[in-house]
Motif scaffolding. Structure first.
Motif, PDB file in Angstrom:
ATOM      1  N   THR A  17       0.845  -1.191   0.000  1.00  0.00           N
ATOM      2  CA  THR A  17       0.000   0.000   0.000  1.00  0.00           C
ATOM      3  C   THR A  17       0.883   1.245   0.000  1.00  0.00           C
ATOM      4  O   THR A  17       1.998   1.249   0.513  1.00  0.00           O
ATOM      5  CB  THR A  17      -0.929   0.029   1.230  1.00  0.00           C
ATOM      6  OG1 THR A  17      -0.165   0.148   2.429  1.00  0.00           O
ATOM      7  CG2 THR A  17      -1.780  -1.237   1.290  1.00  0.00           C
ATOM      8  N   GLY A  18       0.372   2.298  -0.616  1.00  0.00           N
ATOM      9  CA  GLY A  18       1.120   3.551  -0.681  1.00  0.00           C
ATOM     10  C   GLY A  18       2.453   3.411  -1.381  1.00  0.00           C
ATOM     11  O   GLY A  18       3.472   3.909  -0.893  1.00  0.00           O
ATOM     12  N   GLY A  42      -2.239   2.853  -4.525  1.00  0.00           N
ATOM     13  CA  GLY A  42      -2.356   4.248  -4.146  1.00  0.00           C
ATOM     14  C   GLY A  42      -3.747   4.702  -4.543  1.00  0.00           C
ATOM     15  O   GLY A  42      -4.515   3.939  -5.139  1.00  0.00           O
ATOM     16  N   ALA A  92       1.154   2.518   3.630  1.00  0.00           N
ATOM     17  CA  ALA A  92       0.497   3.823   3.479  1.00  0.00           C
ATOM     18  C   ALA A  92       0.608   4.625   4.761  1.00  0.00           C
ATOM     19  O   ALA A  92       0.326   4.119   5.852  1.00  0.00           O
ATOM     20  CB  ALA A  92      -0.966   3.625   3.097  1.00  0.00           C
ATOM     21  N   THR A 114      -5.106   7.175   8.549  1.00  0.00           N
ATOM     22  CA  THR A 114      -4.238   6.801   7.433  1.00  0.00           C
ATOM     23  C   THR A 114      -3.154   5.820   7.863  1.00  0.00           C
ATOM     24  O   THR A 114      -2.882   4.830   7.174  1.00  0.00           O
ATOM     25  CB  THR A 114      -3.585   8.050   6.818  1.00  0.00           C
ATOM     26  OG1 THR A 114      -4.607   8.959   6.394  1.00  0.00           O
ATOM     27  CG2 THR A 114      -2.722   7.669   5.618  1.00  0.00           C
TER      28      THR A 114
END
Length: 253
Positions: A17-18, A42, A92, A114
């Motif tokens: 993730t991210g 993303g 993330a 987040t």
């Protein structure tokens, strides 16, 4: 098994993730070079495709899964679509600096959701499918030096990363018996877009160089080895741990 096969992650499907920039992008490159099938994530499909093209030009072929890690429905749909997943890297994260007494609730929630809630949401969906398939798997939560230490103006970030460290242990408590290993990596100060302003702050930079036994900033690629280890069979009995990769900062006063 050959000793080096213990560290083999070729063919494993790895969701990061991210991963359109920063440490996530670096980890994606590391897994690609190790032969893994990497799924970039993303919110911006355009940004992801741009990164995907960079990797394609370098000879790699990552997949792309654009979804918001805080949107429960989108997470469920995406995880169903990109199955199977052998390794989840919860990377993330954001940083918003403010003294706690000047921190608005919106900023606090933004950082906590987040950095912490997203890891819960994505891991929950991934693990449900791991359990259905009986495959087992790996989860790597990208924690932080701030998972165990605080500094002024880092309150929301420290709280979120401390929570992620404890979530890593809670995941271990619930899921280790299903042959799922859940561990964290806690980076110290690495040169990234997020830390550029700190590096350019002469006073902070001088303090950090003196505070770090290695007397330097970390290079993003120096996280790859830890990630490959925790994603491989070499770590099959390592569970609920957080590996600090910080040049020694957490080892000394």
């Amino acid at each position: 098994m050959n000793k080096m096969d213990l560290f083999n992650v070729a063919g494993k499907r790895v969701l990061i993730t991210g991963s359109s920039r920063g440490l996530g992008k670096t980890l994606a490159e590391g897994f690609l070079r190790a032969g893994s099938v990497v799924i970039l994530n993303g919110r911006s499909e355009d940004s992801l495709h741009e990164v995907q093209q960079e990797f394609i030009h370098a000879g790699f072929h990552p997949e792309v899964a654009a979804f918001d890690v805080l949107d429960e429905g989108a997470v469920q749909e995406a995880i169903d679509r990109i199955q199977p997943i052998d390794v989840l890297v919860n990377n993330a994260g954001i940083q918003r600096r403010a003294a706690l007494h000047e921190t608005p609730l919106e900023l606090w929630n933004d950082v906590l959701h987040t950095n912490l809630t997203s890891a819960f949401l994505v891991a929950r969906e991934v693990v449900q499918r791991m359990l259905s398939s009986g495959r087992g798997g790996k989860i790597i939560n990208i924690c932080s030096l701030m998972s165990g230490f605080g500094r002024p103006t880092t309150g929301p970030y420290t709280a979120s990363k401390g929570g992620l460290k404890m979530l890593t242990q809670a995941m271990c408590a619930d899921w280790a018996r299903f042959d799922i290993q859940i561990n964290g990596i806690a980076p110290g100060y690495f040169l990234t877009e997020m830390t550029r302003a700190l590096k350019e702050d002469e006073a902070f930079n001088n303090w950090l160089l003196q505070r770090t036994p290695s007397h330097r900033w970390g290079r993003p690629e120096e996280l790859i080895g830890a990630a490959l280890f925790l994603a491989s069979e070499a770590s099959s009995f390592v569970n609920g741990q957080v590996l600090y990769v910080d040049g020694g900062v957490s080892a000394v006063l």
